[in-house]
Design a protein around this motif. Structure first.
Motif, PDB file in Angstrom:
ATOM      1  N   ARG A 225       0.820  -1.204   0.000  1.00  0.00           N
ATOM      2  CA  ARG A 225       0.000   0.000   0.000  1.00  0.00           C
ATOM      3  C   ARG A 225       0.857   1.259   0.000  1.00  0.00           C
ATOM      4  N   ASP A 226       2.176   1.125  -0.151  1.00  0.00           N
ATOM      5  CA  ASP A 226       3.056   2.295  -0.006  1.00  0.00           C
ATOM      6  C   ASP A 226       4.183   2.287  -1.030  1.00  0.00           C
ATOM      7  N   ASN A 227       3.855   1.994  -2.282  1.00  0.00           N
ATOM      8  CA  ASN A 227       4.848   2.020  -3.362  1.00  0.00           C
ATOM      9  C   ASN A 227       6.058   1.148  -3.071  1.00  0.00           C
ATOM     10  N   TRP A 228       5.820  -0.006  -2.502  1.00  0.00           N
ATOM     11  CA  TRP A 228       6.834  -1.045  -2.303  1.00  0.00           C
ATOM     12  C   TRP A 228       7.845  -0.706  -1.220  1.00  0.00           C
ATOM     13  N   VAL A 229       7.566   0.335  -0.411  1.00  0.00           N
ATOM     14  CA  VAL A 229       8.401   0.528   0.764  1.00  0.00           C
ATOM     15  C   VAL A 229       8.271  -0.702   1.659  1.00  0.00           C
TER      16      VAL A 229
END
Length: 270
Positions: A225-229
């Motif tokens: 949900r956080d650009n693959w962080v």
């Protein structure tokens, strides 16, 4: 003459030997918004590939007890929400699809801007969540396979239905390594702008292509949900899948005649 015959026999045997067993590289194309697909009228079903290669199988994760089989763009999707999670898997066209783990959510995701229901609802409304690996077995070595995956979560509440994506490994590496090498694929669960509450759109379609180097092909997939962080193992989701194939061409009669002509030339020189 014996040497010539042996040469021809060896050449024939080489064409029959299978390729060495190994994972094939899956090349993922950019995902496509299933609602605003850019073809025809927004919200039609032209996002379903019906022209590349030959049809092998297609399934929807929507619960079979609540929805009938759906046909989109001429492609019929069978229900496979629970069977994917068993050892038997879902089989069509000689190929079987199985998932390593997960849980069926057969009517959980709504259909957003496809709220008119019908066959599109059958494809998008349910799926298998919390799975980590998908395996295709029964493949024909050397054939090209086109894998189309559908992801959707059109619920209006919660961060999952706003920001989540599903990522797919390249089939030869783990998801982590595929992501680092930028050989992974990524597909949105919906297309609603982050923080927005209106105009809910419905999911993405993504296509991966590979040439089978073994009878079995697997790949990992994950959710974020956080650009693959944060790459979250076990939260991947697939609502539906289609598999098509381009078989290796059979040897043409012209090629066989050419081989015969070569044998004749070599015999005369002998």
């Amino acid at each position: 003459m014996i040497k010539i015959n042996q040469l021809l026999a060896n050449a024939s045997l080489l064409t029959l030997l299978p390729m060495a067993a190994s994972a094939a590289l899956i090349t993922w194309s950019p995902s496509v918004d299933m609602y605003a697909d850019g073809v025809g009228v927004d919200g039609d079903d032209s996002f379903v590939n019906n022209s590349t290669g030959s049809f092998v199988l297609a399934y929807s994760g929507t619960d079979a007890s609540t929805a009938a089989t759906g046909t989109l763009n001429g492609v019929t999707f069978g229900q496979a929400d629970e069977v994917l999670l068993t050892g038997a898997g879902y089989t069509g066209g000689g190929v079987t699809v199985t998932l390593s783990n997960g849980r069926s959510t057969g009517t959980a995701y709504n259909t957003g801007s496809f709220a008119t229901g019908g066959d599109i609802e059958n494809l998008l409304d349910g799926g298998v969540f919390d799975a980590a690996t998908l395996t295709l077995s029964g493949l024909i070595i050397g054939d090209t396979y086109i894998l189309q995956i559908f992801t959707n979560d059109a619920r209006t509440g919660g961060t999952r239905s706003v920001d989540w994506q599903v990522g797919f490994s390249d089939g030869t590496q783990s998801f982590d390594d595929s992501y680092t090498a930028n050989t992974h694929g990524a597909s949105d669960l919906n297309n609603r702008a982050s923080g927005g509450g209106a105009g809910e759109l419905s999911g993405d379609s993504i296509i991966g292509t590979f040439v089978a180097s073994d009878t079995t092909q697997s790949f990992e997939y994950r959710g974020t949900r956080d650009n693959w962080v944060t790459q979250t193992v076990g939260t991947g989701q697939i609502n539906g899948l289609q598999l098509r194939t381009i078989p290796v061409p059979e040897p043409s009669s012209a090629a066989l005649l050419g081989l015969g002509g070569l044998a004749l030339i070599l015999r005369r020189r002998k």
